[in-house]
Scaffold this motif. Structure first.
Motif, mmCIF file in Angstrom:
data_model
loop_
_atom_site.group_PDB
_atom_site.id
_atom_site.type_symbol
_atom_site.label_atom_id
_atom_site.label_comp_id
_atom_site.label_asym_id
_atom_site.label_seq_id
_atom_site.Cartn_x
_atom_site.Cartn_y
_atom_site.Cartn_z
ATOM 1 N N LEU A 28 -44.542 -15.712 -15.565
ATOM 2 C CA LEU A 28 -45.684 -15.854 -15.380
ATOM 3 C C LEU A 28 -46.479 -16.453 -16.503
ATOM 4 N N ASP A 29 -47.469 -17.354 -16.226
ATOM 5 C CA ASP A 29 -48.421 -17.918 -17.190
ATOM 6 C C ASP A 29 -49.348 -16.920 -17.611
ATOM 7 N N ILE A 30 -49.424 -16.817 -19.071
ATOM 8 C CA ILE A 30 -50.141 -15.912 -19.706
ATOM 9 C C ILE A 30 -51.647 -15.913 -19.703
ATOM 10 N N ILE A 85 -48.699 -30.585 -15.475
ATOM 11 C CA ILE A 85 -49.658 -30.899 -16.683
ATOM 12 C C ILE A 85 -48.793 -31.268 -17.909
ATOM 13 N N GLY A 86 -48.461 -30.222 -18.628
ATOM 14 C CA GLY A 86 -47.854 -30.560 -19.947
ATOM 15 C C GLY A 86 -48.650 -31.095 -21.251
ATOM 16 N N LEU A 87 -49.805 -30.679 -21.119
ATOM 17 C CA LEU A 87 -50.661 -31.269 -22.349
ATOM 18 C C LEU A 87 -50.571 -30.317 -23.330
ATOM 19 N N GLU A 88 -50.379 -28.979 -23.121
ATOM 20 C CA GLU A 88 -50.191 -27.978 -24.098
ATOM 21 C C GLU A 88 -48.976 -27.618 -24.554
ATOM 22 N N VAL A 89 -47.881 -27.507 -23.830
ATOM 23 C CA VAL A 89 -46.528 -27.210 -24.374
ATOM 24 C C VAL A 89 -45.436 -28.347 -24.103
ATOM 25 N N PRO A 90 -45.052 -29.167 -25.033
ATOM 26 C CA PRO A 90 -44.112 -30.205 -24.816
ATOM 27 C C PRO A 90 -42.780 -29.924 -24.335
ATOM 28 N N ALA A 92 -40.595 -29.598 -20.720
ATOM 29 C CA ALA A 92 -41.032 -29.852 -19.163
ATOM 30 C C ALA A 92 -41.230 -28.490 -18.434
ATOM 31 N N HIS A 93 -42.191 -28.395 -17.540
ATOM 32 C CA HIS A 93 -42.344 -27.490 -16.731
ATOM 33 C C HIS A 93 -43.211 -27.705 -15.486
ATOM 34 N N VAL A 94 -43.155 -26.984 -14.425
ATOM 35 C CA VAL A 94 -44.221 -27.068 -13.124
ATOM 36 C C VAL A 94 -44.949 -25.671 -13.192
ATOM 37 N N HIS A 95 -46.134 -25.758 -12.908
ATOM 38 C CA HIS A 95 -46.850 -24.581 -12.759
ATOM 39 C C HIS A 95 -46.852 -24.205 -11.269
ATOM 40 N N LEU A 96 -46.775 -23.133 -10.663
ATOM 41 C CA LEU A 96 -46.811 -22.704 -9.253
ATOM 42 C C LEU A 96 -48.197 -21.778 -9.296
HETATM 43 P P1 AMP Z 1 -49.530 -27.299 -20.006
HETATM 44 O O1 AMP Z 1 -48.492 -27.909 -21.306
HETATM 45 O O2 AMP Z 1 -50.840 -28.110 -20.166
HETATM 46 O O3 AMP Z 1 -48.850 -27.516 -18.786
HETATM 47 O O4 AMP Z 1 -49.928 -25.939 -20.155
HETATM 48 C C1 AMP Z 1 -48.923 -24.870 -20.555
HETATM 49 C C2 AMP Z 1 -49.061 -23.438 -20.038
HETATM 50 O O5 AMP Z 1 -48.398 -22.762 -20.510
HETATM 51 C C3 AMP Z 1 -50.566 -23.017 -20.168
HETATM 52 O O6 AMP Z 1 -51.140 -22.746 -18.824
HETATM 53 C C4 AMP Z 1 -50.575 -21.849 -20.859
HETATM 54 O O7 AMP Z 1 -51.534 -20.618 -20.529
HETATM 55 C C5 AMP Z 1 -49.151 -21.656 -20.895
HETATM 56 N N1 AMP Z 1 -48.172 -20.640 -21.909
HETATM 57 C C6 AMP Z 1 -48.391 -21.058 -23.232
HETATM 58 N N2 AMP Z 1 -47.798 -19.977 -23.995
HETATM 59 C C7 AMP Z 1 -47.280 -19.312 -23.144
HETATM 60 C C8 AMP Z 1 -46.639 -18.108 -23.210
HETATM 61 N N3 AMP Z 1 -46.108 -17.788 -24.618
HETATM 62 N N4 AMP Z 1 -46.480 -17.369 -22.026
HETATM 63 C C9 AMP Z 1 -46.709 -17.668 -20.825
HETATM 64 N N5 AMP Z 1 -47.375 -19.046 -20.644
HETATM 65 C C10 AMP Z 1 -47.727 -19.543 -21.815
#
Ligand code: AMP
Length: 132
Positions: A28-30, A85-90, A92-96
């Motif tokens: 789950l996204d936090i 998106i991927g602007l916050e955590v570099p 790779a991931h998809v959001h569902l």
């Molecule tokens: P983005 O890289 O822009 O796609 O966004 C990264 C996503 O990761 C955001 O929606 C954050 O809320 C989520 N996120 C960051 N750290 C954590 C964590 N420790 N556990 C769960 N989700 C996270």
């Protein structure tokens, strides 16, 4: 490059885990757009989704579909959307994201607030709904 997601995969920091296999991890996204907002990540620490090798890329979407179908069984919603998106955590991931309105797909909108208990209960319910 290793990020916070590598630490999650390695259980060095906690997550609300839904499922994993040898190659992928879903949790789950936090900071969710909507309840049930889930991230599906490859275990390989590659920054950009579109830089994944062909097989990992295809398998990630296949795994994401399995998780999305479980989310749809558990979370009342019109449908599950997928965003990259991927602007916050570099890593790779998809959001569902369970969608009921266009606002649920808006990452700039105020986030859903959930207690730790709610996260745990929801992650467990979705986990139980994942077909093996
Ligand atoms: P983005 O890289 O822009 O796609 O966004 C990264 C996503 O990761 C955001 O929606 C954050 O809320 C989520 N996120 C960051 N750290 C954590 C964590 N420790 N556990 C769960 N989700 C996270």
């Amino acid at each position: 490059m290793e990020t916070i997601f590598t630490k999650i995969i390695n259980q060095e920091i906690p997550s609300y885990k839904i499922a994993e296999n040898d190659s992928f991890y879903a949790f789950l996204d936090i900071n969710p757009n909507a309840k049930g907002h889930t991230l599906v990540i490859p275990k390989k620490p590659i920054d950009k989704l579109f830089d994944l090798d062909e097989e990992t890329y295809a398998d990630l979407f296949s795994y994401a579909r399995k998780i999305a179908q479980a989310i749809e069984k558990v979370v009342p919603c019109n449908r599950v959307g997928l965003s990259v998106i991927g602007l916050e955590v570099p890593h790779a991931h998809v959001h569902l994201i369970p969608l009921n309105s266009m606002n649920d797909a808006n990452f700039a909108a105020p986030k859903e607030k959930m207690t730790s208990e709610e996260f745990i209960t929801l992650a467990n319910k979705i986990a139980e709904a994942v077909e093996n």
